[in-house]
Design a protein around this motif. Structure first.
Motif, PDB file in Angstrom:
ATOM      1  N   GLY A  76     -16.544 -10.689  -5.450  1.00 27.29           N
ATOM      2  CA  GLY A  76     -15.919  -9.589  -4.728  1.00 27.29           C
ATOM      3  C   GLY A  76     -14.816 -10.025  -3.782  1.00 27.29           C
ATOM      4  N   THR A  77     -14.552 -11.316  -3.681  1.00 26.84           N
ATOM      5  CA  THR A  77     -13.451 -11.780  -2.831  1.00 26.84           C
ATOM      6  C   THR A  77     -12.510 -12.668  -3.642  1.00 26.84           C
ATOM      7  OG1 THR A  77     -14.644 -13.745  -2.106  1.00 26.84           O
ATOM      8  CG2 THR A  77     -14.901 -11.776  -0.768  1.00 26.84           C
ATOM      9  N   PRO A  78     -11.861 -12.102  -4.651  1.00 23.20           N
ATOM     10  CA  PRO A  78     -11.027 -12.931  -5.533  1.00 23.20           C
ATOM     11  C   PRO A  78      -9.883 -13.618  -4.789  1.00 23.20           C
ATOM     12  CG  PRO A  78     -10.650 -10.588  -5.946  1.00 23.20           C
ATOM     13  CD  PRO A  78     -11.844 -10.680  -5.051  1.00 23.20           C
ATOM     14  N   LYS A  79      -9.360 -12.933  -3.757  1.00 20.30           N
ATOM     15  CA  LYS A  79      -8.202 -13.493  -3.064  1.00 20.30           C
ATOM     16  C   LYS A  79      -8.580 -14.723  -2.257  1.00 20.30           C
ATOM     17  CE  LYS A  79      -5.606 -10.020  -1.668  1.00 20.30           C
ATOM     18  NZ  LYS A  79      -5.042  -9.056  -0.712  1.00 20.30           N
ATOM     19  N   LEU A  80      -9.718 -14.626  -1.564  1.00 20.30           N
ATOM     20  CA  LEU A  80     -10.201 -15.763  -0.785  1.00 20.30           C
ATOM     21  C   LEU A  80     -10.499 -16.943  -1.710  1.00 20.30           C
ATOM     22  CD1 LEU A  80     -11.329 -16.960   1.898  1.00 20.30           C
ATOM     23  CD2 LEU A  80     -13.508 -15.927   1.310  1.00 20.30           C
ATOM     24  N   ASN A  81     -11.163 -16.659  -2.834  1.00 19.52           N
ATOM     25  CA  ASN A  81     -11.506 -17.723  -3.776  1.00 19.52           C
ATOM     26  C   ASN A  81     -10.240 -18.398  -4.308  1.00 19.52           C
ATOM     27  OD1 ASN A  81     -14.007 -16.645  -3.352  1.00 19.52           O
ATOM     28  ND2 ASN A  81     -14.231 -15.748  -5.389  1.00 19.52           N
ATOM     29  N   GLN A  82      -9.244 -17.559  -4.653  1.00 23.12           N
ATOM     30  CA  GLN A  82      -8.010 -18.114  -5.185  1.00 23.12           C
ATOM     31  C   GLN A  82      -7.310 -18.960  -4.125  1.00 23.12           C
ATOM     32  OE1 GLN A  82      -4.866 -15.314  -5.879  1.00 23.12           O
ATOM     33  NE2 GLN A  82      -3.638 -16.746  -7.065  1.00 23.12           N
ATOM     34  N   GLY A  83      -7.291 -18.458  -2.891  1.00 24.38           N
ATOM     35  CA  GLY A  83      -6.625 -19.181  -1.817  1.00 24.38           C
ATOM     36  C   GLY A  83      -7.264 -20.544  -1.573  1.00 24.38           C
ATOM     37  N   ARG A  84      -8.582 -20.578  -1.600  1.00 29.50           N
ATOM     38  CA  ARG A  84      -9.273 -21.862  -1.404  1.00 29.50           C
ATOM     39  C   ARG A  84      -9.000 -22.815  -2.555  1.00 29.50           C
ATOM     40  NH1 ARG A  84     -15.009 -19.539   0.752  1.00 29.50           N
ATOM     41  NH2 ARG A  84     -14.581 -19.788   2.975  1.00 29.50           N
ATOM     42  N   ALA A  85      -8.965 -22.257  -3.783  1.00 26.95           N
ATOM     43  CA  ALA A  85      -8.681 -23.106  -4.935  1.00 26.95           C
ATOM     44  C   ALA A  85      -7.265 -23.674  -4.835  1.00 26.95           C
ATOM     45  CB  ALA A  85      -8.843 -22.315  -6.227  1.00 26.95           C
ATOM     46  N   LEU A  86      -6.340 -22.879  -4.285  1.00 28.48           N
ATOM     47  CA  LEU A  86      -4.967 -23.373  -4.130  1.00 28.48           C
ATOM     48  C   LEU A  86      -4.906 -24.464  -3.057  1.00 28.48           C
ATOM     49  CD1 LEU A  86      -3.008 -19.991  -4.271  1.00 28.48           C
ATOM     50  CD2 LEU A  86      -2.874 -21.826  -5.940  1.00 28.48           C
ATOM     51  N   LEU A  87      -5.659 -24.270  -1.966  1.00 24.91           N
ATOM     52  CA  LEU A  87      -5.658 -25.267  -0.887  1.00 24.91           C
ATOM     53  C   LEU A  87      -6.099 -26.632  -1.401  1.00 24.91           C
ATOM     54  CD1 LEU A  87      -7.197 -23.494   2.253  1.00 24.91           C
ATOM     55  CD2 LEU A  87      -4.867 -24.290   1.968  1.00 24.91           C
ATOM     56  N   THR A  88      -7.121 -26.626  -2.277  1.00 20.99           N
ATOM     57  CA  THR A  88      -7.610 -27.909  -2.782  1.00 20.99           C
ATOM     58  C   THR A  88      -6.850 -28.345  -4.033  1.00 20.99           C
ATOM     59  OG1 THR A  88      -9.312 -26.757  -4.023  1.00 20.99           O
ATOM     60  CG2 THR A  88      -9.944 -27.613  -1.873  1.00 20.99           C
ATOM     61  N   GLY A  89      -6.315 -27.371  -4.795  1.00 22.06           N
ATOM     62  CA  GLY A  89      -5.689 -27.706  -6.070  1.00 22.06           C
ATOM     63  C   GLY A  89      -4.223 -28.084  -5.964  1.00 22.06           C
ATOM     64  N   TYR A  90      -3.570 -27.759  -4.857  1.00 23.34           N
ATOM     65  CA  TYR A  90      -2.162 -28.116  -4.697  1.00 23.34           C
ATOM     66  C   TYR A  90      -1.981 -29.206  -3.635  1.00 23.34           C
ATOM     67  CZ  TYR A  90      -0.172 -24.683  -7.850  1.00 23.34           C
ATOM     68  OH  TYR A  90       0.198 -23.995  -8.976  1.00 23.34           O
ATOM     69  N   GLY A  91      -3.078 -29.873  -3.318  1.00 26.86           N
ATOM     70  CA  GLY A  91      -2.971 -31.021  -2.434  1.00 26.86           C
ATOM     71  C   GLY A  91      -2.758 -30.679  -0.966  1.00 26.86           C
ATOM     72  N   CYS A  92      -2.892 -29.419  -0.558  1.00 27.79           N
ATOM     73  CA  CYS A  92      -2.703 -29.069   0.858  1.00 27.79           C
ATOM     74  C   CYS A  92      -3.629 -29.917   1.729  1.00 27.79           C
ATOM     75  CB  CYS A  92      -3.003 -27.593   1.103  1.00 27.79           C
ATOM     76  SG  CYS A  92      -2.122 -26.455   0.032  1.00 27.79           S
ATOM     77  N   VAL A  93      -4.899 -30.051   1.235  1.00 30.87           N
ATOM     78  CA  VAL A  93      -5.890 -30.741   2.056  1.00 30.87           C
ATOM     79  C   VAL A  93      -5.762 -32.269   1.967  1.00 30.87           C
ATOM     80  CG1 VAL A  93      -7.526 -28.837   2.044  1.00 30.87           C
ATOM     81  CG2 VAL A  93      -7.640 -30.538   0.235  1.00 30.87           C
ATOM     82  N   SER A  94      -4.788 -32.749   1.197  1.00 27.95           N
ATOM     83  CA  SER A  94      -4.549 -34.193   1.203  1.00 27.95           C
ATOM     84  C   SER A  94      -3.834 -34.593   2.486  1.00 27.95           C
ATOM     85  CB  SER A  94      -3.703 -34.611  -0.005  1.00 27.95           C
ATOM     86  OG  SER A  94      -4.394 -34.346  -1.186  1.00 27.95           O
ATOM     87  N   CYS A  95      -2.979 -33.711   2.998  1.00 31.19           N
ATOM     88  CA  CYS A  95      -2.260 -34.004   4.247  1.00 31.19           C
ATOM     89  C   CYS A  95      -2.935 -33.340   5.449  1.00 31.19           C
ATOM     90  CB  CYS A  95      -0.815 -33.518   4.158  1.00 31.19           C
ATOM     91  SG  CYS A  95       0.193 -34.464   3.014  1.00 31.19           S
ATOM     92  N   HIS A  96      -3.316 -32.073   5.273  1.00 26.32           N
ATOM     93  CA  HIS A  96      -3.958 -31.325   6.365  1.00 26.32           C
ATOM     94  C   HIS A  96      -5.468 -31.496   6.244  1.00 26.32           C
ATOM     95  CE1 HIS A  96      -0.321 -29.087   7.496  1.00 26.32           C
ATOM     96  NE2 HIS A  96      -0.072 -28.979   6.213  1.00 26.32           N
ATOM     97  N   SER A  97      -6.106 -31.846   7.332  1.00 22.93           N
ATOM     98  CA  SER A  97      -7.555 -31.945   7.287  1.00 22.93           C
ATOM     99  C   SER A  97      -8.152 -30.564   7.588  1.00 22.93           C
ATOM    100  CB  SER A  97      -7.999 -32.992   8.313  1.00 22.93           C
ATOM    101  OG  SER A  97      -9.313 -32.750   8.678  1.00 22.93           O
ATOM    102  N   ILE A  98      -9.132 -30.142   6.784  1.00 18.07           N
ATOM    103  CA  ILE A  98      -9.805 -28.864   7.030  1.00 18.07           C
ATOM    104  C   ILE A  98     -11.304 -29.096   7.040  1.00 18.07           C
ATOM    105  CG2 ILE A  98     -10.239 -26.520   6.196  1.00 18.07           C
ATOM    106  CD1 ILE A  98      -7.482 -26.448   5.042  1.00 18.07           C
ATOM    107  N   LYS A  99     -11.891 -29.015   8.241  1.00 14.26           N
ATOM    108  CA  LYS A  99     -13.347 -29.138   8.367  1.00 14.26           C
ATOM    109  C   LYS A  99     -13.935 -27.739   8.434  1.00 14.26           C
ATOM    110  CE  LYS A  99     -13.434 -33.541  10.759  1.00 14.26           C
ATOM    111  NZ  LYS A  99     -11.972 -33.559  11.061  1.00 14.26           N
ATOM    112  N   LEU A 100     -15.002 -27.527   7.689  1.00 11.07           N
ATOM    113  CA  LEU A 100     -15.629 -26.206   7.677  1.00 11.07           C
ATOM    114  C   LEU A 100     -16.820 -26.190   8.621  1.00 11.07           C
ATOM    115  CD1 LEU A 100     -15.543 -25.606   3.831  1.00 11.07           C
ATOM    116  CD2 LEU A 100     -13.985 -24.717   5.546  1.00 11.07           C
TER     117      LEU A 100
END
Lengths: 686, 241
Positions: free
Chosen positions: A170-194
């Protein structure tokens, strides 16, 4: 002195005449002053909305019910543990009234159905805004320090992500956004702790640049650095807007820095590859090997088709060196031990065909205007400095350059960034979502010295990324820990032993999931050992045939040797067994004809299995599930029986529903299905 | 007397100062006029609240004999919260005008209007319906894509193959309001939970009661109600201007 006093007294008497009058005036003013507070309260905004509501429900058919539910005054949800003091329901009166869902105007509409109760979570946890305020301006639009205005509806899914750290229905946008964060290397430079204690890790696998000079030319690197999208429309590498000199120096450094690969696996000189290659035969080998399951290529019609596991191959001939390509196809892990590409065990002739075909895929425009002089030591040194400055090693493995720590700002709490700390561009709306989207869309507009590269995201992708970033709030960390739904445990399962090495070499886990690790392109093999018969598995590995006619991705043929196949079969049948039942607890054959016939009737009438499956190829048309024409020689009887009893228990998330089949029916159906055991040879004889 | 004279002067000055100068709009002048608007594509899309629809809305301007008209002005409007980019446009050489639609903040059924005027300046309209799925309907859509659409949606794609054409008993499309609106929520719930035979219908519809949670079954029903055409009345919501 006296005269002055007398004058004052005289003028005073002239003004007020009788002392009663000023006394009366002052009393009257006091009365008005005292009335201000109750009047202000009486004409307050929320009372106005409540009066509107009363007028709205008065004329409705269900007025009595609605009026009974309505109670005037300020309403408040107070949840001290979560820091919630929400008075939103003072104006949003009909939130719980299902019959008001047809009211299209706010503030009286029913709240849409969600899995949480309003009185357990309040409003601001999801919608932001100031819950304690009782005017629209303060509640919705305040931007004062430490306050966030109401969240626009299009980013609302971000609020789910404060507690739910894994993909959510039910949250396709959030899921897609998270997949993009990890799939386009965003988190290689930016650290994201949950808030659940985990750190987001990149899922893209940028190639190591250790032996880059063996693979491609400096010209290609230069052109690629200048414009990755110019080479491949599906490139995940962003554009760093490098100047010609910067691209020249970085390419010079990468070539100079590259370590030559020991070349013992290349048996054939590169020159012969092209001369004997027949592109048509190579193309059909590309198709037969199901390369398109992972790689995209632009077809004649200009459409990019194929899977996204590997890089696009539309212009691969303009990129790689023939000798490297052949060596890569022979054994990909020799060049990159962490690659997801399997080793296909092609013959020398097949390697030539495929190499020739891929080398014919060129894009003459891409390198047309690239002319580089030989690199000078100064350029190489400058290139090295640039590689450090742009953080290339955050994603790529580069010899002599360490992966930088904290290269870019930490984004763990970016979703609560106070507005006064942000520097907005001229003319843009002053809100956090707008700031984040604009930063993703054109990062360099925020300062010429910024290093963040430019991605080519679609508007929907930018919105998804913004949603994912907005979920990283302060509140996420301060909510009671019992509310946290942790992200799934990351499995580091690796098959053991010699068979494990073989499976690593074939990269089974690129497509199949085993014990919680691996891809989702192909079936989960965790309990494959309980499911299939030895002969079938051996034959399948030798020559995989399609079980699911509707799928476009298929198991490739890896040309395994007899001994490798035997080892793999042994390993899978022994190790991948479910503890739920004994694999050989039911006989493979010998079921009574009456039972088989009963199963047939159940299959076709009571359970309507032919809607999705095919048993009789002439008559059935179920193209959704696996074909069952020879299922009796493929699966074990125990697996079929237990699968029928509850498919979800054996493979969670499978499409087949649990039909709550009785033991007796399941046994009859198993008998019927086990009778479908005509082997291919027998069928050919007919 | 003098005093009285400058009061109207002040009022006039105040009036000038407060006059809301209309924002300069891109001048769009119709060079032609049609007589009818038809939908080319982009209607009946399923979007999400506050979000741009995946496909643009394309309408076509035709003249009385049904030929495309180039250069006719088309203006789009919708209920509160709906945004169009662009909100008005001139028809291209195919007579078409395309706009990106961003849905309002509330889920439900949205009626949008495209308007143009004929030679005499009389306006004519085209109504287009778009759908916006809030959380529950979105979950219903996802469940539908995974389990139901294989049979209930006759459209087939490489990623999600439809077996509709091969079924001996044809399932109803979820948008088929003429049939499905007659089923009450509890009828639909019974069919989904216990399978077709629960209501004396085909056994090709399997029971999902042991696979889907109650909430998910409800979500599928909510989704069916949202997409139904003609609209489902008791719970169907229409936002119109």
């Amino acid at each position: 002195m006296n005269s002055v006093k007398a004058k004052i007294v005289a003028s005073w008497q002239a003004v007020v005449r009788d002392p009663i009058v000023p006394f009366g005036v002052v009393s009257f003013l006091l009365l008005i002053a005292l009335a201000i507070a109750p009047l202000k309260d009486h004409f307050s905004e929320w009372r106005h909305y409540q009066q509107q509501y009363v007028r709205l429900i008065r004329s409705r058919g269900d007025a009595v019910t609605l009026q009974r539910h309505f109670e005037g005054g300020i309403h408040q949800i107070w949840l001290p543990q979560m820091g919630v003091v929400d008075r939103c329901q003072t104006c949003h009166i009909g939130l719980g009234e299902a019959s008001l869902s047809a009211i299209g105007t706010q503030p009286f509409r029913t709240h849409p159905v969600i899995p949480h109760r309003l009185d357990e979570f309040g409003c601001v946890i999801c919608h932001r805004g100031q819950g304690a305020a009782t005017t629209v301006a303060e509640a919705h639009h305040s931007k004062m320090a430490g306050e966030q205005p109401i969240l626009p509806a299009r980013y609302i899914e971000s609020s789910c992500g404060q507690c739910h750290h894994s993909a959510l229905e039910g949250t396709p946008k959030l899921n897609q956004g998270r997949a993009l964060l990890t799939g386009y290397g965003c988190v290689s430079c930016h650290s994201i702790k949950l808030a659940d204690g985990t750190t987001m890790t990149a899922t893209d696998q940028p190639p190591p640049l250790t032996h880059i000079a063996d693979k491609t030319t400096r010209e290609w690197i230069y052109a690629w650095l200048k414009d990755p999208a110019g080479y491949s429309t599906t490139a995940t590498m962003p554009n760093f807007n490098l100047s010609d000199a910067e691209a020249r120096d970085i390419s010079a450094f990468l070539i100079a820095d590259s370590k030559p690969l020991s070349d013992d696996t290349v048996a054939m000189p590169a020159a012969t590859a092209n001369s004997t290659a027949d592109p048509a035969a190579g193309e059909s080998l590309y198709g037969e090997s199901f390369c398109a399951s992972c790689h995209t290529m632009q077809n004649a019609a200009g459409n990019v088709v194929g899977g996204n596991l590997g890089p696009e191959l539309t212009s691969i001939g303009s990129k790689v060196n023939t000798r490297w390509l052949e060596s890569w196809l022979r054994d990909p892990r020799h060049y990159d031990p962490s690659t997801q590409m399997p080793q296909y065990r092609w013959t020398d002739q097949q390697l030539q065909l495929l190499t020739g075909y891929l080398q014919s895929k060129t894009n003459s425009d891409f390198l047309a205007n690239v002319h580089l002089e030989a690199a000078t030591p100064a350029q190489i040194a400058h290139g090295k400095a640039l590689v450090s400055e742009y953080g290339c090693a955050s994603c790529h493995e580069i010899p002599g350059i360490r992966k930088p720590d904290n290269f870019a700002p930490d984004l763990s709490r970016i979703g609560s960034k106070p507005l006064p700390q942000l520097v907005f561009l001229a003319g843009m709306p002053h809100s956090l979502p707008d700031y984040l989207s604009e930063k993703i869309r054109r990062p360099r507009a925020f300062g010429s010295n910024l290093r963040m590269p430019v991605y080519t995201f679609t508007p929907a992708q930018v919105e998804a990324l913004t949603t994912a970033l907005l979920s990283l709030t302060d509140r996420s960390f301060t909510l009671p820990p019992r509310l946290q739904v942790p992200s799934p445990r990351i499995s580091n399962y690796q098959p053991a032993g010699h068979a494990g090495q073989l499976m690593a070499n074939l990269n089974c886990l690129s497509c199949h999931r085993i014990n919680g690790r691996g891809g989702d392109m192909a079936p989960d093999l965790t309990w494959e050992g309980s499911a299939v018969q030895r002969q079938w598995l051996d034959a399948f590995l030798k020559n995989p045939n399609t079980l699911r006619p509707s799928l476009i991705r298929r198991m490739p043929k890896f040309n395994l040797s007899d001994s490798d196949r035997a080892e793999l079969t042994d390993y899978m049948l022994t190790v991948y067994q479910t503890p739920a039942f004994e694999r050989d607890s039911m006989p493979l054959s010998g079921y009574a004809p009456a039972e088989v016939e009963q199963g047939r009737q159940l299959f076709y009438s009571k359970y309507g299995c032919q809607a999705c499956h095919i048993v009789n190829a002439q008559q059935d048309k179920g193209y959704i599930g696996p074909v069952l024409t020879r299922v009796g020689s493929r699966l074990t009887a125990a697996w079929i029986y237990h699968w029928l009893k509850n498919p979800q228990a054996l493979r969670p998330g499978t499409t087949e529903p649990n039909q709550n089949i009785s033991d007796e029916d399941a046994r009859a159906l198993t008998a019927f299905l086990m009778a479908q055991n005509t082997s291919l040879k027998q069928e050919a004889k007919k | 007397m003098k005093r009285i004279l400058w009061i109207p002067g002040m009022v006039a000055l105040l009036g000038v100062g407060c006059a809301h100068r209309a924002a300069p709009t891109l001048a769009l002048h119709a060079t032609a006029a049609g007589s009818a608007l038809v939908e080319s594509s982009g209607g009946k899309q399923l979007g999400m609240p506050g979000t741009m629809l995946p496909q643009p809305l394309v309408v076509q301007v035709n003249d009385a004999s049904g030929n495309a008209v180039t250069g006719a002005l088309v203006e789009f409007s919708g209920p509160e919260g709906v945004r169009f980019d662009p909100a008005a446009g001139l028809s291209d050489s195919n007579g078409q005008v395309s706009t990106n639609v961003t849905m309002g903040g509330i889920g439900g059924r949205y009626e949008l209007t495209a308007a143009s005027s004929d030679k005499s300046g009389k306006q004519f309209f085209l109504k287009v319906t778009e759908l916006s799925a809030p959380y529950q309907q979105q979950v219903g859509y996802e469940v539908n894509e995974k389990y139901c659409a294989h049979c209930h949606n006759s459209e087939s794609s490489a990623e999600r193959v439809s077996n509709y054409d091969n079924l001996a008993v044809k399932p109803h499309s979820f948008a088929d309001g003429n049939v499905l609106n007659k089923f009450s929520d509890s009828d639909l719930n019974a069919i989904i939970t216990h399978g077709g035979p629960a209501l004396n219908r085909s056994a090709l519809m399997p029971p999902y009661g042991w696979t889907l949670s109650k909430a998910k079954t409800q979500a599928v029903i909510a989704y069916i109600r949202l997409v139904s055409d003609p609209p489902y009345q008791p719970a169907g919501v229409t936002y119109a201007k």
